[in-house]
Design a protein around this motif. Sequence first.
Motif, PDB file in Angstrom:
ATOM      1  N   ASP A   3      -6.255  -6.033 -28.645  1.00 52.67           N
ATOM      2  CA  ASP A   3      -7.515  -6.756 -28.758  1.00 52.67           C
ATOM      3  C   ASP A   3      -7.250  -8.254 -28.833  1.00 52.67           C
ATOM      4  OD1 ASP A   3     -10.283  -7.043 -28.928  1.00 52.67           O
ATOM      5  OD2 ASP A   3     -10.492  -5.486 -30.457  1.00 52.67           O
ATOM      6  N   VAL A   4      -8.321  -9.034 -28.675  1.00 55.50           N
ATOM      7  CA  VAL A   4      -8.217 -10.491 -28.629  1.00 55.50           C
ATOM      8  C   VAL A   4      -9.300 -11.110 -29.500  1.00 55.50           C
ATOM      9  CG1 VAL A   4      -8.377 -12.536 -27.161  1.00 55.50           C
ATOM     10  CG2 VAL A   4      -7.294 -10.456 -26.280  1.00 55.50           C
ATOM     11  N   SER A   5      -8.881 -12.022 -30.353  1.00 52.35           N
ATOM     12  CA  SER A   5      -9.816 -12.859 -31.082  1.00 52.35           C
ATOM     13  C   SER A   5     -10.039 -14.128 -30.266  1.00 52.35           C
ATOM     14  CB  SER A   5      -9.249 -13.196 -32.461  1.00 52.35           C
ATOM     15  OG  SER A   5     -10.094 -14.082 -33.159  1.00 52.35           O
ATOM     16  N   PHE A   6     -11.287 -14.451 -30.002  1.00 53.46           N
ATOM     17  CA  PHE A   6     -11.629 -15.557 -29.104  1.00 53.46           C
ATOM     18  C   PHE A   6     -10.977 -16.868 -29.552  1.00 53.46           C
ATOM     19  CE2 PHE A   6     -14.185 -19.031 -27.513  1.00 53.46           C
ATOM     20  CZ  PHE A   6     -14.456 -18.649 -26.214  1.00 53.46           C
ATOM     21  N   PRO A   7     -10.409 -17.613 -28.603  1.00 55.71           N
ATOM     22  CA  PRO A   7     -10.367 -17.302 -27.179  1.00 55.71           C
ATOM     23  C   PRO A   7      -9.096 -16.587 -26.729  1.00 55.71           C
ATOM     24  CG  PRO A   7      -9.741 -19.575 -27.503  1.00 55.71           C
ATOM     25  CD  PRO A   7     -10.066 -19.030 -28.878  1.00 55.71           C
ATOM     26  N   GLY A   8      -7.969 -16.740 -27.492  1.00 62.83           N
ATOM     27  CA  GLY A   8      -6.730 -16.237 -26.935  1.00 62.83           C
ATOM     28  C   GLY A   8      -5.721 -15.669 -27.912  1.00 62.83           C
ATOM     29  N   ASP A  58       0.841  -1.198   0.000  1.00 66.69           N
ATOM     30  CA  ASP A  58       0.000   0.000   0.000  1.00 66.69           C
ATOM     31  C   ASP A  58       0.870   1.240   0.000  1.00 66.69           C
ATOM     32  OD1 ASP A  58      -2.110   1.711   0.098  1.00 66.69           O
ATOM     33  OD2 ASP A  58      -2.572   1.380   2.215  1.00 66.69           O
ATOM     34  N   ARG A  59       1.430   1.541  -1.160  1.00 64.54           N
ATOM     35  CA  ARG A  59       2.284   2.723  -1.285  1.00 64.54           C
ATOM     36  C   ARG A  59       2.166   3.257  -2.707  1.00 64.54           C
ATOM     37  NH1 ARG A  59       6.599   1.053   1.728  1.00 64.54           N
ATOM     38  NH2 ARG A  59       7.851   2.796   1.016  1.00 64.54           N
ATOM     39  N   PRO A  60       2.347   4.557  -2.881  1.00 65.44           N
ATOM     40  CA  PRO A  60       2.120   5.174  -4.196  1.00 65.44           C
ATOM     41  C   PRO A  60       3.033   4.662  -5.301  1.00 65.44           C
ATOM     42  CG  PRO A  60       2.190   6.837  -2.467  1.00 65.44           C
ATOM     43  CD  PRO A  60       2.628   5.557  -1.837  1.00 65.44           C
ATOM     44  N   SER A  61       4.175   4.108  -4.934  1.00 65.13           N
ATOM     45  CA  SER A  61       5.124   3.652  -5.953  1.00 65.13           C
ATOM     46  C   SER A  61       4.723   2.317  -6.575  1.00 65.13           C
ATOM     47  CB  SER A  61       6.523   3.526  -5.348  1.00 65.13           C
ATOM     48  OG  SER A  61       6.511   2.606  -4.264  1.00 65.13           O
ATOM     49  N   VAL A  62       3.752   1.619  -5.982  1.00 66.30           N
ATOM     50  CA  VAL A  62       3.314   0.318  -6.502  1.00 66.30           C
ATOM     51  C   VAL A  62       1.893   0.492  -7.026  1.00 66.30           C
ATOM     52  CG1 VAL A  62       2.936  -2.121  -6.000  1.00 66.30           C
ATOM     53  CG2 VAL A  62       4.750  -0.866  -4.821  1.00 66.30           C
ATOM     54  N   VAL A  63       1.726   0.308  -8.330  1.00 61.83           N
ATOM     55  CA  VAL A  63       0.461   0.625  -8.988  1.00 61.83           C
ATOM     56  C   VAL A  63       0.019  -0.559  -9.849  1.00 61.83           C
ATOM     57  CG1 VAL A  63       0.853   3.112  -8.944  1.00 61.83           C
ATOM     58  CG2 VAL A  63       1.700   1.751 -10.884  1.00 61.83           C
ATOM     59  N   TYR A  64      -1.225  -0.482 -10.287  1.00 63.72           N
ATOM     60  CA  TYR A  64      -1.781  -1.533 -11.129  1.00 63.72           C
ATOM     61  C   TYR A  64      -1.620  -1.179 -12.598  1.00 63.72           C
ATOM     62  CZ  TYR A  64      -5.123  -4.663 -13.374  1.00 63.72           C
ATOM     63  OH  TYR A  64      -5.706  -5.598 -14.201  1.00 63.72           O
ATOM     64  N   TRP A  65      -1.169  -2.150 -13.379  1.00 62.05           N
ATOM     65  CA  TRP A  65      -1.033  -1.986 -14.826  1.00 62.05           C
ATOM     66  C   TRP A  65      -1.965  -2.982 -15.486  1.00 62.05           C
ATOM     67  CZ3 TRP A  65       1.426   1.782 -17.411  1.00 62.05           C
ATOM     68  CH2 TRP A  65       1.535   1.650 -18.800  1.00 62.05           C
ATOM     69  N   HIS A  66      -2.972  -2.459 -16.206  1.00 60.26           N
ATOM     70  CA  HIS A  66      -4.019  -3.308 -16.764  1.00 60.26           C
ATOM     71  C   HIS A  66      -3.741  -3.629 -18.213  1.00 60.26           C
ATOM     72  CE1 HIS A  66      -8.002  -5.109 -17.054  1.00 60.26           C
ATOM     73  NE2 HIS A  66      -8.157  -4.479 -18.210  1.00 60.26           N
ATOM     74  N   ASP A  67      -3.574  -4.911 -18.499  1.00 56.88           N
ATOM     75  CA  ASP A  67      -3.415  -5.385 -19.867  1.00 56.88           C
ATOM     76  C   ASP A  67      -4.781  -5.851 -20.359  1.00 56.88           C
ATOM     77  OD1 ASP A  67      -2.975  -7.465 -22.007  1.00 56.88           O
ATOM     78  OD2 ASP A  67      -0.894  -6.835 -21.725  1.00 56.88           O
ATOM     79  N   THR A  68      -5.317  -5.144 -21.356  1.00 54.05           N
ATOM     80  CA  THR A  68      -6.680  -5.446 -21.810  1.00 54.05           C
ATOM     81  C   THR A  68      -6.772  -6.839 -22.422  1.00 54.05           C
ATOM     82  OG1 THR A  68      -6.321  -4.420 -23.989  1.00 54.05           O
ATOM     83  CG2 THR A  68      -7.194  -3.007 -22.215  1.00 54.05           C
ATOM     84  N   GLY A  69      -5.743  -7.234 -23.167  1.00 54.76           N
ATOM     85  CA  GLY A  69      -5.766  -8.544 -23.792  1.00 54.76           C
ATOM     86  C   GLY A  69      -5.721  -9.672 -22.780  1.00 54.76           C
ATOM     87  N   HIS A  70      -4.860  -9.530 -21.778  1.00 61.51           N
ATOM     88  CA  HIS A  70      -4.755 -10.566 -20.753  1.00 61.51           C
ATOM     89  C   HIS A  70      -6.068 -10.704 -19.981  1.00 61.51           C
ATOM     90  CE1 HIS A  70      -0.118  -9.796 -20.605  1.00 61.51           C
ATOM     91  NE2 HIS A  70      -0.518 -10.375 -21.730  1.00 61.51           N
ATOM     92  N   ALA A  71      -6.665  -9.583 -19.642  1.00 60.72           N
ATOM     93  CA  ALA A  71      -7.931  -9.630 -18.912  1.00 60.72           C
ATOM     94  C   ALA A  71      -9.022 -10.283 -19.753  1.00 60.72           C
ATOM     95  CB  ALA A  71      -8.351  -8.225 -18.483  1.00 60.72           C
ATOM     96  N   GLN A  72      -9.029  -9.976 -21.051  1.00 64.93           N
ATOM     97  CA  GLN A  72     -10.058 -10.566 -21.901  1.00 64.93           C
ATOM     98  C   GLN A  72      -9.873 -12.073 -22.038  1.00 64.93           C
ATOM     99  OE1 GLN A  72     -12.650  -8.802 -22.968  1.00 64.93           O
ATOM    100  NE2 GLN A  72     -13.577 -10.727 -23.655  1.00 64.93           N
ATOM    101  N   ILE A  73      -8.629 -12.518 -22.109  1.00 64.68           N
ATOM    102  CA  ILE A  73      -8.386 -13.956 -22.163  1.00 64.68           C
ATOM    103  C   ILE A  73      -8.898 -14.630 -20.890  1.00 64.68           C
ATOM    104  CG2 ILE A  73      -6.555 -15.705 -22.114  1.00 64.68           C
ATOM    105  CD1 ILE A  73      -5.001 -13.875 -24.060  1.00 64.68           C
ATOM    106  N   LYS A  74      -8.659 -14.009 -19.739  1.00 61.09           N
ATOM    107  CA  LYS A  74      -9.177 -14.575 -18.489  1.00 61.09           C
ATOM    108  C   LYS A  74     -10.706 -14.603 -18.497  1.00 61.09           C
ATOM    109  CE  LYS A  74      -5.566 -15.364 -15.630  1.00 61.09           C
ATOM    110  NZ  LYS A  74      -5.068 -14.345 -14.708  1.00 61.09           N
TER     111      LYS A  74
END
Length: 304
Positions: free
Chosen positions: A246-251, A204-220
């Motif tokens: 972007d992702v073509s189904f499924p991966g 829980d500190r400002p130097s550690v942040v979330y990086w969202h990969d849209t393709g990885h999330a869509q595969i999940k």
Amino acid sequence: MYSLSTCWNSHRHTDGRLMLREIRSLGFDYAELSHGIRISLLPGIFEAVDAGEIRISSLHNFCPLPMGVDRAAPNIFKFTSEDPREREMAYRQTLKTFETAVRVKAPLVVLHMGKVDMKDYTDRLLEMAGAGQRETPKYEKLCAEVLEKREKRKEPHLTAAYELLRRLIREAEARGLRLGIENREALEEIPFETDFPLFFREFDRPSVVYWHDTGHAQIKENLGFIHHGLHLEALADRLAGFHIHDVSFPGRDHLPPGAGGIDFAALAGLVKPEHIKVLELGPWVPTADVQRGWEHIRSLWGET
């Protein structure tokens, strides 16, 4: 800001300055230095940055590539390894990434955290999903199996990775860098989709942040493990940026936005102008499709 990752074009350049000029010629003011940057490209990269031709939004660990490695290898040294020598190499190579980030005035480094040592379930489930078998008892059994096995085996790997990350946080903060912890597509990689909230409470500190990969999330999502939009919403308060593809189904991923099945419009409400938005496209994507994909995402997420 919008940026284009050098994973799209680093393989075909021997001069880092020309590599970045190609990205700038498409209209991008920023580039991300990805994990395929050979050491030989650095002099030209430094020249381009020093001359003000382009700015660097972020780096993806490991950057530059370790000596003797000539192709993208972001997982060559794993934070989760039970071999202390491998973890030490991961630490040292990440420090080299930090030094490169400082040299090119980039504010953030994207990290992979490693994986639990277990057999690969992801490819098998993707194969079954692509064959229309997601609703079968066998598929459900495999999903339950991977959840059980990774939970049982994760503790020593988490302990190793978290200890290494704590060391890296001190070094990053001393250099004014943020660390973007990327969501991964493989079910064996950490943090697991269910563990991200716990992870960010731990760090829980400002130097550690979330990086969202849209393709990885869509595969999940395609595999049935998350809901893409809800996952992003749950981590929005720690979100610093995106890898956009972007992702073509499924991966089949790293396609330009609009060429696959991701509902980018549904994510737009969570996107802010201050987020770093990096198009991370495959090297096979034609230049015209890069431009069309960038136009598509800006039409949905805004120009900045």
